[in-house]
Design a protein around this motif. Structure first.
Motif, short mmCIF file in Angstrom:
data_model
loop_
_atom_site.label_atom_id
_atom_site.label_comp_id
_atom_site.label_asym_id
_atom_site.label_seq_id
_atom_site.Cartn_x
_atom_site.Cartn_y
_atom_site.Cartn_z
N ALA A 115 113.19 37.11 41.08
CA ALA A 115 113.62 38.40 41.86
C ALA A 115 113.09 39.72 41.57
CB ALA A 115 115.12 38.30 41.70
N ALA A 116 112.87 39.75 40.04
CA ALA A 116 112.13 40.87 39.46
C ALA A 116 110.49 40.99 39.84
CB ALA A 116 112.24 40.77 37.83
N MET A 117 110.06 40.23 40.03
CA MET A 117 108.61 40.19 40.57
C MET A 117 108.77 40.62 42.11
SD MET A 117 105.56 40.44 39.97
CE MET A 117 103.92 40.48 41.04
N LYS A 118 109.61 40.22 42.77
CA LYS A 118 109.89 40.35 44.13
C LYS A 118 110.32 42.01 44.64
CE LYS A 118 109.00 38.30 47.21
NZ LYS A 118 108.01 38.64 48.11
N ALA A 119 111.34 42.41 43.50
CA ALA A 119 111.36 43.83 43.61
C ALA A 119 110.38 44.72 43.02
CB ALA A 119 112.76 44.13 42.39
N VAL A 120 109.50 44.33 42.36
CA VAL A 120 108.11 44.88 41.89
C VAL A 120 107.48 44.94 43.36
CG1 VAL A 120 106.15 44.65 40.72
CG2 VAL A 120 108.22 44.63 39.40
N GLU A 121 107.17 43.85 44.05
CA GLU A 121 106.62 43.66 45.14
C GLU A 121 106.98 44.56 46.40
OE1 GLU A 121 106.35 39.71 46.15
OE2 GLU A 121 105.01 39.15 44.69
N LEU A 122 108.28 44.74 46.25
CA LEU A 122 109.03 45.76 47.43
C LEU A 122 108.68 47.01 46.88
CD1 LEU A 122 111.98 43.62 48.08
CD2 LEU A 122 110.68 44.76 49.86
N GLY A 123 108.68 47.30 45.57
CA GLY A 123 108.26 48.59 45.06
C GLY A 123 107.00 49.19 45.54
N LEU A 124 105.83 48.21 45.43
CA LEU A 124 104.62 48.49 45.90
C LEU A 124 104.55 48.72 47.34
CD1 LEU A 124 101.45 48.64 45.56
CD2 LEU A 124 101.54 46.00 46.03
N ALA A 125 105.59 47.77 48.32
CA ALA A 125 105.37 48.00 49.52
C ALA A 125 105.90 49.27 49.89
CB ALA A 125 106.26 46.88 50.35
N TRP A 126 106.90 49.93 49.37
CA TRP A 126 107.41 51.26 49.82
C TRP A 126 106.71 52.20 49.17
CZ3 TRP A 126 111.06 52.40 53.29
CH2 TRP A 126 111.84 51.41 53.71
N LEU A 127 105.89 52.17 48.00
CA LEU A 127 104.87 53.02 47.37
C LEU A 127 104.03 53.24 48.41
CD1 LEU A 127 104.69 54.87 45.15
CD2 LEU A 127 103.34 52.97 44.02
N ILE A 185 112.44 55.29 47.45
CA ILE A 185 112.87 53.81 47.62
C ILE A 185 112.04 53.04 46.74
CG2 ILE A 185 113.18 52.05 49.15
CD1 ILE A 185 113.69 54.04 51.50
N ALA A 186 110.66 53.31 46.43
CA ALA A 186 110.00 52.54 45.68
C ALA A 186 110.46 52.60 44.36
CB ALA A 186 108.39 53.15 45.61
N ALA A 187 110.99 53.72 43.79
CA ALA A 187 111.44 53.93 42.33
C ALA A 187 112.99 53.09 42.26
CB ALA A 187 111.67 55.32 42.13
N GLY A 188 113.55 52.97 43.45
CA GLY A 188 114.67 52.32 43.48
C GLY A 188 114.52 50.93 43.10
N TRP A 189 113.57 50.27 43.84
CA TRP A 189 113.10 49.04 43.59
C TRP A 189 112.38 48.82 42.20
CZ3 TRP A 189 114.94 44.85 46.14
CH2 TRP A 189 115.08 45.05 47.36
N LEU A 215 101.19 54.63 38.79
CA LEU A 215 100.81 55.26 39.81
C LEU A 215 101.77 56.35 40.22
CD1 LEU A 215 99.96 52.34 42.53
CD2 LEU A 215 98.52 54.13 41.67
N LEU A 216 102.93 56.14 39.96
CA LEU A 216 104.02 57.36 40.23
C LEU A 216 103.81 58.50 39.50
CD1 LEU A 216 107.50 55.56 40.58
CD2 LEU A 216 106.48 56.73 42.49
N ALA A 217 103.33 58.32 38.11
CA ALA A 217 103.11 59.37 37.24
C ALA A 217 101.65 60.06 37.88
CB ALA A 217 102.86 58.86 35.96
N ALA A 218 100.74 59.24 38.49
CA ALA A 218 99.64 59.82 39.00
C ALA A 218 100.00 60.77 40.17
CB ALA A 218 98.48 58.85 39.30
N MET A 219 100.68 60.22 40.85
CA MET A 219 101.20 60.96 42.09
C MET A 219 101.86 62.14 41.78
SD MET A 219 102.26 57.64 44.44
CE MET A 219 101.14 56.82 45.41
#
Length: 197
Positions: free
Chosen positions: A49-61, A68-72, A98-102
């Protein structure tokens, strides 16, 4: 019409459906199905589930929604609390970078790059190595070390071209590289990257 409308699908089938929808350019449906996969995994398999949450974070990013990415990412972090260190921690560290760079937060980015480098050293995962190099390149670009950044980006492409990086993460590497080439007006490199895709 989706197969899941006729009969309930198991987690693996739903995950395959989410991937297929993404590859067909149906991003909204892909994310919706992936969120169902997360819900099923959260109660039975927290590491997955944690990996899926990371993948969803990537999708929203990728879709440009940093909140929403940060939420995931927060969900993934919560699921990883107390768990043994795993490659999932590395993928999450990449998203943090990535978030820090953005946000143009060079200090936070430098810390994330160091954490990601340490994780890459402990796990022999070509995808993480490539992502770590991309994060280092972003930090180098932020410090105006462009030639060094290009060397890192070229090296990051090697596992991508060798098909050692999962498709969604390889796609993000291309996205980041094309974005940086556009920002730096390096159109010949942008053309070469487009051809390699």
């Amino acid at each position: 019409m989706w197969a899941s409308e006729d009969a309930p699908l198991g987690t693996d089938d739903l995950d395959a459906l989410a991937v297929a929808a993404w590859q067909l350019g149906r991003g909204k449906e892909s994310v919706r199905v992936a969120e169902r996969v997360f819900t099923q995994l959260a109660g039975t398999d927290p590491p997955s589930a944690a990996m899926k949450a990371v993948e969803l974070g990537l999708a929203w990013l990728t879709r440009g929604d940093l909140n929403i990415a940060a939420g995931w990412m927060t969900r993934a972090r919560r699921l990883l609390e107390g768990a043994p260190e795993s490659p999932t921690h590395g993928y999450l560290a990449y998203l943090d970078a990535l978030l820090a760079a953005m946000k143009h937060d060079n200090r936070a980015l430098a810390g994330r790059v160091t954490a990601l480098r340490d994780l890459c050293a402990r796990f022999d995962v070509p995808a993480l190595t490539a992502l770590g190099l991309v994060a280092e390149a972003l930090a180098a670009i932020g410090d105006a070390r462009i030639e060094h950044a290009y060397g890192l980006l070229d090296e990051a492409m090697l596992p991508v071209l060798a098909d050692q990086v999962p498709l969604d993460w390889a796609g993000d590497i291309y996205r980041v590289l094309l974005n940086q080439c556009h920002r730096l007006a390096d159109f010949p490199r942008m053309y070469a990257l487009t051809q390699s895709m």
